[in-house]
Design a protein around this motif. Structure first.
Motif, PDB file in Angstrom:
ATOM      1  N   SER A  77       0.810  -1.217   0.000  1.00  0.00           N
ATOM      2  CA  SER A  77       0.000   0.000   0.000  1.00  0.00           C
ATOM      3  C   SER A  77       0.844   1.268   0.000  1.00  0.00           C
ATOM      4  CB  SER A  77      -0.966   0.006   1.185  1.00  0.00           C
ATOM      5  OG  SER A  77      -0.258   0.007   2.393  1.00  0.00           O
ATOM      6  N   SER A  78       2.095   1.193   0.423  1.00  0.00           N
ATOM      7  CA  SER A  78       2.927   2.394   0.423  1.00  0.00           C
ATOM      8  C   SER A  78       3.171   2.904  -1.000  1.00  0.00           C
ATOM      9  CB  SER A  78       4.259   2.137   1.129  1.00  0.00           C
ATOM     10  OG  SER A  78       5.024   1.185   0.419  1.00  0.00           O
ATOM     11  N   ARG A  79       3.155   2.004  -1.981  1.00  0.00           N
ATOM     12  CA  ARG A  79       3.303   2.423  -3.375  1.00  0.00           C
ATOM     13  C   ARG A  79       2.105   3.227  -3.834  1.00  0.00           C
ATOM     14  NH1 ARG A  79       2.759  -1.890  -6.532  1.00  0.00           N
ATOM     15  NH2 ARG A  79       2.813  -0.533  -8.301  1.00  0.00           N
ATOM     16  N   PHE A  80       0.956   3.010  -3.230  1.00  0.00           N
ATOM     17  CA  PHE A  80      -0.274   3.664  -3.648  1.00  0.00           C
ATOM     18  C   PHE A  80      -0.838   4.551  -2.552  1.00  0.00           C
ATOM     19  CE2 PHE A  80      -0.046  -0.161  -6.322  1.00  0.00           C
ATOM     20  CZ  PHE A  80      -0.015   0.458  -7.566  1.00  0.00           C
ATOM     21  N   THR A  81       0.031   5.217  -1.825  1.00  0.00           N
ATOM     22  CA  THR A  81      -0.385   6.178  -0.808  1.00  0.00           C
ATOM     23  C   THR A  81       0.024   7.563  -1.271  1.00  0.00           C
ATOM     24  OG1 THR A  81      -0.187   4.581   0.995  1.00  0.00           O
ATOM     25  CG2 THR A  81      -0.099   6.899   1.596  1.00  0.00           C
ATOM     26  N   ARG A  82      -0.924   8.481  -1.240  1.00  0.00           N
ATOM     27  CA  ARG A  82      -0.664   9.859  -1.652  1.00  0.00           C
ATOM     28  C   ARG A  82      -1.239  10.799  -0.600  1.00  0.00           C
ATOM     29  NH1 ARG A  82       1.978   7.207  -4.489  1.00  0.00           N
ATOM     30  NH2 ARG A  82       2.053   7.102  -6.742  1.00  0.00           N
ATOM     31  N   THR A  83      -0.566  11.935  -0.418  1.00  0.00           N
ATOM     32  CA  THR A  83      -0.990  12.915   0.575  1.00  0.00           C
ATOM     33  C   THR A  83      -0.999  14.306  -0.032  1.00  0.00           C
ATOM     34  OG1 THR A  83      -0.051  11.571   2.355  1.00  0.00           O
ATOM     35  CG2 THR A  83      -0.464  13.865   2.864  1.00  0.00           C
ATOM     36  N   ALA A  84      -1.965  15.108   0.389  1.00  0.00           N
ATOM     37  CA  ALA A  84      -2.045  16.521   0.006  1.00  0.00           C
ATOM     38  C   ALA A  84      -2.478  17.308   1.234  1.00  0.00           C
ATOM     39  CB  ALA A  84      -3.033  16.720  -1.127  1.00  0.00           C
ATOM     40  N   VAL A  85      -2.220  18.597   1.222  1.00  0.00           N
ATOM     41  CA  VAL A  85      -2.580  19.469   2.335  1.00  0.00           C
ATOM     42  C   VAL A  85      -3.645  20.459   1.858  1.00  0.00           C
ATOM     43  CG1 VAL A  85      -1.708  21.179   3.986  1.00  0.00           C
ATOM     44  CG2 VAL A  85      -0.297  19.222   3.358  1.00  0.00           C
ATOM     45  N   THR A  86      -4.662  20.649   2.676  1.00  0.00           N
ATOM     46  CA  THR A  86      -5.734  21.581   2.313  1.00  0.00           C
ATOM     47  C   THR A  86      -5.223  23.024   2.383  1.00  0.00           C
ATOM     48  OG1 THR A  86      -6.537  21.679   4.588  1.00  0.00           O
ATOM     49  CG2 THR A  86      -7.596  20.078   3.137  1.00  0.00           C
ATOM     50  N   ASN A  87      -5.801  23.871   1.514  1.00  0.00           N
ATOM     51  CA  ASN A  87      -5.463  25.296   1.542  1.00  0.00           C
ATOM     52  C   ASN A  87      -6.369  26.013   2.543  1.00  0.00           C
ATOM     53  OD1 ASN A  87      -7.950  25.730   0.276  1.00  0.00           O
ATOM     54  ND2 ASN A  87      -7.048  26.184  -1.720  1.00  0.00           N
ATOM     55  N   GLN A  88      -6.351  27.345   2.556  1.00  0.00           N
ATOM     56  CA  GLN A  88      -7.140  28.130   3.513  1.00  0.00           C
ATOM     57  C   GLN A  88      -8.635  27.858   3.400  1.00  0.00           C
ATOM     58  OE1 GLN A  88      -5.620  29.008   5.860  1.00  0.00           O
ATOM     59  NE2 GLN A  88      -4.313  30.800   5.661  1.00  0.00           N
ATOM     60  N   GLY A  89      -9.114  27.531   2.192  1.00  0.00           N
ATOM     61  CA  GLY A  89     -10.535  27.271   1.990  1.00  0.00           C
ATOM     62  C   GLY A  89     -10.918  25.804   2.154  1.00  0.00           C
ATOM     63  N   GLY A  90      -9.947  24.949   2.538  1.00  0.00           N
ATOM     64  CA  GLY A  90     -10.225  23.520   2.708  1.00  0.00           C
ATOM     65  C   GLY A  90     -10.102  22.714   1.427  1.00  0.00           C
ATOM     66  N   ASP A  91      -9.617  23.340   0.338  1.00  0.00           N
ATOM     67  CA  ASP A  91      -9.469  22.631  -0.944  1.00  0.00           C
ATOM     68  C   ASP A  91      -8.178  21.820  -0.965  1.00  0.00           C
ATOM     69  OD1 ASP A  91     -11.812  23.805  -2.064  1.00  0.00           O
ATOM     70  OD2 ASP A  91     -10.655  25.627  -2.517  1.00  0.00           O
ATOM     71  N   PHE A  92      -8.209  20.680  -1.661  1.00  0.00           N
ATOM     72  CA  PHE A  92      -7.023  19.851  -1.848  1.00  0.00           C
ATOM     73  C   PHE A  92      -7.100  19.165  -3.208  1.00  0.00           C
ATOM     74  CE2 PHE A  92     -10.168  17.051  -0.017  1.00  0.00           C
ATOM     75  CZ  PHE A  92     -10.012  15.859  -0.719  1.00  0.00           C
ATOM     76  N   GLU A 101      -9.851   1.196  -4.785  1.00  0.00           N
ATOM     77  CA  GLU A 101     -10.457   1.601  -3.521  1.00  0.00           C
ATOM     78  C   GLU A 101      -9.392   2.186  -2.604  1.00  0.00           C
ATOM     79  OE1 GLU A 101     -13.780   1.389  -2.633  1.00  0.00           O
ATOM     80  OE2 GLU A 101     -14.062   0.861  -4.733  1.00  0.00           O
ATOM     81  N   TYR A 102      -9.736   3.289  -1.935  1.00  0.00           N
ATOM     82  CA  TYR A 102      -8.815   3.973  -1.033  1.00  0.00           C
ATOM     83  C   TYR A 102      -9.488   4.250   0.309  1.00  0.00           C
ATOM     84  CZ  TYR A 102      -5.541   4.763  -4.814  1.00  0.00           C
ATOM     85  OH  TYR A 102      -4.644   4.564  -5.835  1.00  0.00           O
ATOM     86  N   ILE A 103      -8.661   4.289   1.339  1.00  0.00           N
ATOM     87  CA  ILE A 103      -9.089   4.737   2.657  1.00  0.00           C
ATOM     88  C   ILE A 103      -8.571   6.165   2.796  1.00  0.00           C
ATOM     89  CG2 ILE A 103      -8.889   4.411   5.152  1.00  0.00           C
ATOM     90  CD1 ILE A 103     -10.396   2.162   3.760  1.00  0.00           C
ATOM     91  N   VAL A 104      -9.479   7.085   3.110  1.00  0.00           N
ATOM     92  CA  VAL A 104      -9.112   8.492   3.269  1.00  0.00           C
ATOM     93  C   VAL A 104      -9.022   8.793   4.756  1.00  0.00           C
ATOM     94  CG1 VAL A 104      -9.755  10.883   2.790  1.00  0.00           C
ATOM     95  CG2 VAL A 104     -10.350   9.084   1.156  1.00  0.00           C
ATOM     96  N   SER A 105      -7.915   9.381   5.144  1.00  0.00           N
ATOM     97  CA  SER A 105      -7.752   9.796   6.537  1.00  0.00           C
ATOM     98  C   SER A 105      -7.117  11.184   6.538  1.00  0.00           C
ATOM     99  CB  SER A 105      -6.902   8.787   7.313  1.00  0.00           C
ATOM    100  OG  SER A 105      -5.628   8.661   6.720  1.00  0.00           O
ATOM    101  N   SER A 106      -7.141  11.808   7.688  1.00  0.00           N
ATOM    102  CA  SER A 106      -6.533  13.128   7.814  1.00  0.00           C
ATOM    103  C   SER A 106      -5.788  13.203   9.132  1.00  0.00           C
ATOM    104  CB  SER A 106      -7.599  14.219   7.753  1.00  0.00           C
ATOM    105  OG  SER A 106      -8.318  14.252   8.953  1.00  0.00           O
ATOM    106  N   ASP A 107      -4.910  14.190   9.227  1.00  0.00           N
ATOM    107  CA  ASP A 107      -4.207  14.359  10.493  1.00  0.00           C
ATOM    108  C   ASP A 107      -5.091  15.027  11.539  1.00  0.00           C
ATOM    109  OD1 ASP A 107      -4.231  16.931   9.468  1.00  0.00           O
ATOM    110  OD2 ASP A 107      -2.072  17.234   9.627  1.00  0.00           O
TER     111      ASP A 107
END
Length: 140
Positions: A77-92, A101-107
């Protein structure tokens, strides 16, 4: 695919498979000790992009939240893990996702939200950050 100095594929592609005589080599080290190089099959796929927005349910900030998409079905799964950070408006926006299929999580909180990424253009993902800091899908 990662080389000695970092990723070798642009974000619009992903490594589907590497094989030799129907043997999966994707997580193996290949050492060639002959001048006769065997036929190795490398399959590259066109990656998808998911854009989205996180809205607060109780007025909390949705800026600077790390959104992580982890493949549900990949053996590595590490090959298919991607991360992005939301901007001021919550967009990513996340590039380089293989269909699946993906599991979405946040910090902000562990949610285990499951989503599907298709091989076609994917609609924006509309999320809500709940008071308990978990993510939920919201209606468009």
């Amino acid at each position: 695919m990662t080389g000695r100095d970092g990723p070798e594929l642009p974000g619009d592609y992903y490594l589907k498979s590497i094989s030799l005589d129907n043997r999966d080599l994707i997580n193996k080290t290949i050492a060639l000790s002959t001048t006769n190089v065997p036929d190795i099959q490398i399959v590259i796929g066109i990656a998808q992009q998911i854009s989205g927005n996180v809205q607060p349910q109780n007025g909390q900030s949705t800026a600077n939240i790390s959104m992580t998409f982890t493949s549900r079905g990949a053996a590595d799964s590490s090959r298919f893990t991607r991360t992005a950070v939301t901007n001021q408006g919550g967009d990513f926006s996340i590039r380089g996702l293989a269909p699946g299929e993906y599991i979405v999580s946040s910090d902000a909180g562990d949610s285990g939200l499951s989503i599907s990424v298709s091989g076609q253009q994917n609609p924006p993902l509309l999320l809500i950050l709940k008071p308990d800091h978990t993510l939920g899908l919201r209606s468009p």
